[in-house]
Design a protein around this motif. Structure first.
Motif, PDB file in Angstrom:
ATOM      1  N   PRO A 351       0.800  -1.243   0.000  1.00 10.25           N
ATOM      2  CA  PRO A 351       0.000   0.000   0.000  1.00 10.25           C
ATOM      3  C   PRO A 351       0.825   1.281   0.000  1.00 10.25           C
ATOM      4  CG  PRO A 351      -0.699  -1.499   1.762  1.00 10.25           C
ATOM      5  CD  PRO A 351       0.538  -2.085   1.157  1.00 10.25           C
ATOM      6  N   THR A 352       2.128   1.187   0.258  1.00 10.35           N
ATOM      7  CA  THR A 352       2.947   2.401   0.233  1.00 10.35           C
ATOM      8  C   THR A 352       3.802   2.459  -1.039  1.00 10.35           C
ATOM      9  OG1 THR A 352       4.482   1.155   1.617  1.00 10.35           O
ATOM     10  CG2 THR A 352       3.095   2.776   2.730  1.00 10.35           C
ATOM     11  N   HIS A 353       3.479   1.601  -1.989  1.00  9.41           N
ATOM     12  CA  HIS A 353       4.229   1.578  -3.252  1.00  9.41           C
ATOM     13  C   HIS A 353       3.392   2.197  -4.374  1.00  9.41           C
ATOM     14  CE1 HIS A 353       6.904   0.043  -6.384  1.00  9.41           C
ATOM     15  NE2 HIS A 353       5.821  -0.318  -7.044  1.00  9.41           N
ATOM     16  N   PRO A 354       3.857   3.056  -5.224  1.00 12.92           N
ATOM     17  CA  PRO A 354       5.230   3.547  -5.273  1.00 12.92           C
ATOM     18  C   PRO A 354       5.515   4.669  -4.279  1.00 12.92           C
ATOM     19  CG  PRO A 354       3.964   4.529  -7.036  1.00 12.92           C
ATOM     20  CD  PRO A 354       3.036   3.600  -6.316  1.00 12.92           C
ATOM     21  N   ASP A 355       4.461   5.173  -3.622  1.00 11.87           N
ATOM     22  CA  ASP A 355       4.680   6.266  -2.670  1.00 11.87           C
ATOM     23  C   ASP A 355       3.526   6.320  -1.681  1.00 11.87           C
ATOM     24  OD1 ASP A 355       2.474   7.682  -3.874  1.00 11.87           O
ATOM     25  OD2 ASP A 355       3.817   8.206  -5.527  1.00 11.87           O
ATOM     26  N   GLY A 356       3.577   7.274  -0.790  1.00 10.24           N
ATOM     27  CA  GLY A 356       2.588   7.384   0.288  1.00 10.24           C
ATOM     28  C   GLY A 356       1.207   7.818  -0.173  1.00 10.24           C
ATOM     29  N   GLY A 357       1.060   8.071  -1.478  1.00  7.66           N
ATOM     30  CA  GLY A 357      -0.243   8.547  -1.948  1.00  7.66           C
ATOM     31  C   GLY A 357      -1.098   7.445  -2.564  1.00  7.66           C
ATOM     32  N   ARG A 358      -0.542   6.236  -2.661  1.00  8.83           N
ATOM     33  CA  ARG A 358      -1.221   5.174  -3.415  1.00  8.83           C
ATOM     34  C   ARG A 358      -2.661   4.922  -2.940  1.00  8.83           C
ATOM     35  NH1 ARG A 358       0.148   0.546  -6.508  1.00  8.83           N
ATOM     36  NH2 ARG A 358      -1.788   0.068  -7.586  1.00  8.83           N
ATOM     37  N   CYS A 359      -2.823   4.699  -1.638  1.00 14.82           N
ATOM     38  CA  CYS A 359      -4.167   4.377  -1.120  1.00 14.82           C
ATOM     39  C   CYS A 359      -5.124   5.538  -1.369  1.00 14.82           C
ATOM     40  CB  CYS A 359      -4.113   4.107   0.381  1.00 14.82           C
ATOM     41  SG  CYS A 359      -3.305   2.565   0.763  1.00 14.82           S
ATOM     42  N   TRP A 360      -4.610   6.744  -1.191  1.00 10.03           N
ATOM     43  CA  TRP A 360      -5.503   7.920  -1.307  1.00 10.03           C
ATOM     44  C   TRP A 360      -5.911   8.162  -2.760  1.00 10.03           C
ATOM     45  CZ3 TRP A 360      -6.309   6.843   3.159  1.00 10.03           C
ATOM     46  CH2 TRP A 360      -5.336   6.763   4.133  1.00 10.03           C
ATOM     47  N   ARG A 361      -4.986   7.888  -3.691  1.00  6.79           N
ATOM     48  CA  ARG A 361      -5.366   7.999  -5.098  1.00  6.79           C
ATOM     49  C   ARG A 361      -6.445   6.964  -5.426  1.00  6.79           C
ATOM     50  NH1 ARG A 361       0.211   8.924  -5.552  1.00  6.79           N
ATOM     51  NH2 ARG A 361       0.696   6.775  -6.167  1.00  6.79           N
ATOM     52  N   MET A 362      -6.325   5.796  -4.824  1.00  2.05           N
ATOM     53  CA  MET A 362      -7.335   4.757  -5.083  1.00  2.05           C
ATOM     54  C   MET A 362      -8.689   5.154  -4.494  1.00  2.05           C
ATOM     55  SD  MET A 362      -5.120   1.251  -4.756  1.00  2.05           S
ATOM     56  CE  MET A 362      -6.487   0.136  -5.097  1.00  2.05           C
ATOM     57  N   VAL A 363      -8.667   5.770  -3.326  1.00  2.00           N
ATOM     58  CA  VAL A 363      -9.924   6.240  -2.729  1.00  2.00           C
ATOM     59  C   VAL A 363     -10.595   7.222  -3.686  1.00  2.00           C
ATOM     60  CG1 VAL A 363     -10.907   7.674  -0.864  1.00  2.00           C
ATOM     61  CG2 VAL A 363      -9.259   5.846  -0.317  1.00  2.00           C
TER      62      VAL A 363
END
Ligand code: WTA
Length: 668
Positions: A351-363
């Motif tokens: 969930p932190t790949h490729p960066d810390g925004g991955r989960c939030w972009r998916m949301v």
């Protein structure tokens, strides 16, 4: 395809913009439903169960029977007796029959953010039937066990549902376990078939799963459990640089066998008390426990908990970061949301790949309404900074859920304020593999006054009792108390046994405090009746939300020829919650080197898996023991955390000099 995307977009937009009243809109509704669930569990659950399809209805009265008091005989729990159903029918056919076959069922993203798949309900049902047909042609039938060792791809929930359709028990083994652990689980459940994949990318690292399966299959055969079929899914990215090893006598490619199967497979109508699946979990002794769940009780408990605790309704987009290798992935990624007719969002990478925004972009991308995660991931995401969530539009979120370990206040506030913009309830649920569903919960309702870090109040049918840790007597039912958490009575989704070992089920959970289910957790209740989990009271530690028995790590270490003895404890860790700290006595003191630490760590990685590797190995020429030879872990915990001033009474130590020696060796 285009039409589907439009449909999916319309659907998600509709969900995100309409606000609605939670099912437990007022405290009075919760109080009266809760009261009824305790006073008349049979009537209460019987009514809720009518929301599901039963091929044969269970009788309104007389469907429930139980004994959890060993003084009165064996432990036996039954719900919805006389009813027949099938979880896959309720999770898929029901929605397709209602005209929702073209709606998205699984929205998947791989490790690489550009890898995306949308699988609609009808497609999932077709794929489930194809796989059921193939498994059944290979001899899998009701009651058999099937081992699933797959990464997080849509085929994983599909495989679970295909087993459920046949009435075979799946045993999903987290694809981070080693070949030795996988073999142990194959042997224990007497499984003849393994469903796996060639490999998977985790972040930037390829993991060759098929090679691990091959080793496990060989080990299992040596232990008397032959595997007759290995079905292997080709996951292209992991394979670019490698060739999948192949044994033509048992291996079959998924793409060769499955597409040509028929898309019709009538569900096997199962008795409510038939077994649905087993899932291994760690205990305080070395051997993992195969927790067995029922069909009817698990279905109703999990489905209803999704509706009442996470407000899941048809069409909602649910994103859970859990892996199907653990119970959260079973109940709140796969089964629960589908039983509620939701769309599940699955992430196949870290969930932190490729960066810390991955989960939030998916949301943002999928307009996620319910986001379900674990405190350990929250702590990692929080550390990566506020800039990441700020970049994404998180306004679709309505419920923020978490489970698996205590949530610290800091993480709670970040979740609530930064992710939920102080609009969404944080539902920090306490439950276990064995309970099947959420048990203690801050209700996701505007009237509920959630406290950061607390696990809230009991869900329907849950009767928490706090016992005095030393005397075992019940502490007052109101007011502030602290002790050991046990549960009175029964609830539909509670596990029914441990695979092949009902006596162990009784001894571990029902013998410590007669008449109650023993949770293994410490707990306090405050003046307002909110429950706070204080951590395990047995020899189980919780690393990043994964339960690990200290005995399992100790036995892995002592299996190595150079290790004479080991004692493992959990120490606080800022990100993981707890970290594994091992005191190790070697057969020769001259080997106390970093090179030996690496050898032992590699050994644990091989025997259990990477997540069980100790963070610290502390050399111990001897261990602090009582005169009867029992290791004093309390003393070890103080030494590990540098609190030697608070060692307490060490007069029972056989050799008091050991403590001084261990303190000197800290950090060496
Ligand atoms: C711990 C995971 C504090 C607890 C769902 C329990 C928690 C064990 C919480 C079960 C929570 C789970 N707050 N502690 N909200 N949820 N735990 O079987 O120690 O993997 O006994 O199930 O995790 O772990 P399991």
């Amino acid at each position: 395809m285009q039409r589907l995307e439009v449909l999916s977009r319309q659907l998600t937009a509709a969900c995100a913009t309409t606000d609605r009243t939670p099912l437990l809109a007022t405290k009075e509704i919760y109080d009266s439903m809760y009261r009824k669930s305790i006073e008349d569990p049979e009537g209460f659950w019987g009514e809720l169960a009518l929301g599901y399809h039963w091929q044969e209805k269970f009788p309104a009265r007389g469907h429930m029977q139980y004994n959890v008091d060993l003084r009165r005989g064996n432990v036996d729990v039954q719900f919805f007796r006389g009813g027949t159903t099938n979880i896959s029918y309720n999770a898929l056919d029901r929605w397709v029959a209602a005209g929702r076959g073209d709606e998205p069922c699984i929205l998947w993203e791989g490790n690489d953010e550009s890898e995306r798949r949308t699988v609609i309900y009808r497609q999932v049902l077709d794929d489930v039937c194809r796989l059921s047909n193939w498994m059944s042609s290979r001899g899998v039938k009701k009651g058999d066990s099937v081992t699933i060792y797959l990464p997080m791809v849509p085929e994983l929930p599909i495989a679970m549902l295909a087993c459920a359709r046949i009435g075979a028990m799946h045993s999903v083994v987290f694809a981070g376990f080693s070949a030795d652990s996988l073999a142990q689980r194959i042997v224990d459940c007497k499984g003849k078939m393994v469903l796996t994949a060639s490999g998977v990318m985790r972040g930037t690292k390829p993991v060759l799963l098929k090679t691990i399966v091959d080793d496990a299959v060989k080990l299992a055969a040596k232990q008397g459990q032959p595997t007759t079929s290995v079905l292997c899914l080709e996951v292209a990215t992991a394979l670019r640089a490698s060739v999948t090893p192949w044994n033509p006598s048992i291996d079959i490619w998924w793409h060769d066998a499955i597409p040509k199967q028929s898309t019709v497979f009538p569900p096997t109508w199962l008795d409510a008390e038939d077994r649905s699946f087993l899932l291994y979990t760690s205990g305080s002794t070395g051997k993992p426990k195969g927790v067995v769940h029922s069909v009817g009780g698990y279905m109703v408990g999990v489905g209803e908990s999704c509706r009442y605790l996470y407000d899941m309704r048809p069409g909602d987009i649910v994103f859970s970061t859990a892996d199907c290798g653990w119970i959260t992935g079973h109940s709140y990624l796969a089964y629960g949301p589908l039983l509620c007719g939701c769309t599940i969002v699955m992430l196949g990478g870290i969930p932190t790949h490729p960066d810390g925004g991955r989960c939030w972009r998916m949301v943002e991308r999928y307009k996620v309404r319910q986001f379900y995660t674990a405190p350990t991931l929250l702590r990692s995401l929080l550390q990566l900074g506020d800039a990441w969530p700020r970049k994404s539009d998180l306004t679709s979120l309505r419920v923020l859920a978490s489970a698996g370990e205590p949530m610290n206040e800091h993480a709670w506030h970040w979740f609530h304020e930064m992710i939920g913009n102080a609009r969404c309830p944080v539902v920090d649920t306490w439950w276990q593999t064995e309970t099947g569903m959420g048990m203690l919960i801050p209700l996701p309702c505007p009237w509920f006054d959630a406290k950061p870090g607390a696990a809230g109040v009991p869900f329907f049918g849950v009767q928490p009792v706090i016992l005095d840790a030393t005397t075992g007597s019940e502490l007052p039912a109101t007011g502030a108390v602290e002790g050991v958490l046990v549960l009175k009575g029964v609830w539909p989704s509670m596990a029914r046994t441990l695979y092949g070992d009902h006596e162990r089920w009784e001894q571990v959970y029902f013998a410590p405090y007669k008449g109650y289910y023993f949770t293994g957790d410490g707990c306090r209740r405050d003046e307002d009746g909110h429950y706070w989990i204080t951590g395990r009271v047995d020899d189980v530690i919780n690393v990043s939300g994964h339960r690990i028995g200290t005995a399992e790590v100790e036995s892995a270490l002592t299996e190595h020829a150079d290790c004479a003895e080991a004692a493992v404890i959990g120490v606080d860790h800022a990100l993981k919650g707890q970290a594994i700290y091992a005191f190790v006595t070697l057969r020769g003191m001259e080997h106390q080197t970093d090179a030996m630490r690496k050898i032992l760590n590699d050994h644990v990685r091989k025997v259990i898996g990477p997540f069980a590797v100790p963070d610290t190995i502390h050399w111990a020429p001897a261990l602090p023991k009582t005169r009867s030879g029992k290791i004093m872990r309390r003393v070890l915990r103080k030494i590990a955390s540098g609190q030697e001033k608070e060692l307490g009474d060490v007069s029972t130590l056989a050799e008091p000099g050991v403590v001084e020696m261990l303190i000197k060796l800290r950090g060496k």
